[in-house]
Design an enzyme around this catalytic site. Structure first.
Site, mmCIF file in Angstrom:
data_model
loop_
_atom_site.group_PDB
_atom_site.id
_atom_site.type_symbol
_atom_site.label_atom_id
_atom_site.label_comp_id
_atom_site.label_asym_id
_atom_site.label_seq_id
_atom_site.Cartn_x
_atom_site.Cartn_y
_atom_site.Cartn_z
ATOM 1 N N ASN A 47 44.747 22.768 83.342
ATOM 2 C CA ASN A 47 44.820 22.001 82.101
ATOM 3 C C ASN A 47 43.457 21.656 81.513
ATOM 4 O OD1 ASN A 47 46.277 19.981 80.178
ATOM 5 N ND2 ASN A 47 44.742 18.748 81.241
ATOM 6 N N TYR B 4 36.800 28.212 70.728
ATOM 7 C CA TYR B 4 38.075 27.688 71.225
ATOM 8 C C TYR B 4 39.189 28.707 71.016
ATOM 9 C CZ TYR B 4 41.984 24.431 71.861
ATOM 10 O OH TYR B 4 43.132 23.816 72.287
ATOM 11 N N LYS C 12 41.019 30.656 74.094
ATOM 12 C CA LYS C 12 42.432 30.333 74.310
ATOM 13 C C LYS C 12 43.293 31.590 74.226
ATOM 14 C CE LYS C 12 42.385 25.953 75.276
ATOM 15 N NZ LYS C 12 42.859 25.465 76.598
#
Length: 257
Positions: A81, A148, A152
């Site tokens: 996470n 990001y 991702k």
């Protein structure tokens, strides 16, 4: 109660707050034994104390050994996470290589390192569960955040690879892909996040609920914002139309800066 996680040894990285803390609380409520990991030892200890878990602070890339020891020798569920996000490129701005390097390390390589450490045991015993907190940005793309978005996408691709490679050997994989979630990370997305994500942002507990529904239904893709499925389909089937629409959002953002 979800039978699959009762008395399971669970590790949640980046669990000092936000989605990670919500996941840790939910796993504990479902009867799991939870290791709470965070770089901030104080935050990890606070959440662990709240839920009766075990705090194992430190770098998420190197947590498996200590977490396994803390759980008595075995990790059943690993929640990758921990993540980082930056608003690191507007119109005409240079991309920050430090942001890229940190994003690759935390958002992708920490998952790879954890899987490398976990898979031998999981494959030997024929079971294990890997939960990857990705983002809707991993299915789509986020304006103003290239490091990001790209990493991702990488995290999603790695989760897909784990699932297609090892599902017949008992390894379950879930990829959580929310849009905006009311956390410190959302605040880190700056003005782009304000424009695109704030209006539909949900609480971290809603993400945990979506994951547990996915565990019960044995689903790989976890979409706390169901509309993301439609956006993902549009991106795949009409990419030029989708890119044009996102470019309009980009222009709207540039006009506000």
């Amino acid at each position: 109660m979800v039978e699959a996680v009762q008395d399971a040894g669970v590790v949640v990285t980046g669990a000092g707050g936000g989605i990670g803390a919500a996941l840790a609380r939910r796993f504990a409520a479902e009867g799991a034994r939870v290791v709470v990991n965070d770089l901030d030892a104080g935050k990890a200890e606070a959440v662990a104390g709240e839920i009766g878990g075990i705090a194992v602070p430190g770098d998420a890339s190197a947590i498996v050994g200590d977490a396994r020891d803390a759980l008595g020798g075995s990790v059943d569920v690993f929640c990758a996470n921990a993540g980082v996000a930056f608003e690191d490129a507007g119109a005409g701005e240079a991309l920050d290589e430090k942001a890229w390097a940190l994003s690759w390390d935390v958002n992708v390589m920490a998952h790879v390192r954890a899987a490398n450490a976990l898979l031998p045991e999981w494959l030997e015993r024929g079971r294990g569960r890997f939960v990857s907190t990705v983002s809707a940005a991993g299915l789509l793309t986020m304006i103003g955040a290239p490091s990001y978005s790209v990493t991702k996408h990488g995290a999603l691709a790695f989760a897909e690879w784990l699932s297609l490679t090892y599902r017949h050997r008992g390894v379950k994989v879930h990829a959580i892909c929310p849009q905006g979630v009311r956390t410190d990370m959302l605040a880190a997305t700056g003005s782009a996040g304000d424009l695109v994500l704030q209006s539909t942002a949900i609480e971290p507990e809603a993400v945990a609920e979506a994951l547990f529904q996915g565990i019960e239904e044995d689903r790989f893709l976890i979409l706390p914002h169901p509309e993301v499925a439609e956006y993902y389909q549009a991106r795949a089937t009409t990419p030029d139309r989708w890119l044009a629409g996102m470019n309009r959002v980009q222009q709207k953002w540039e006009a506000t800066r």
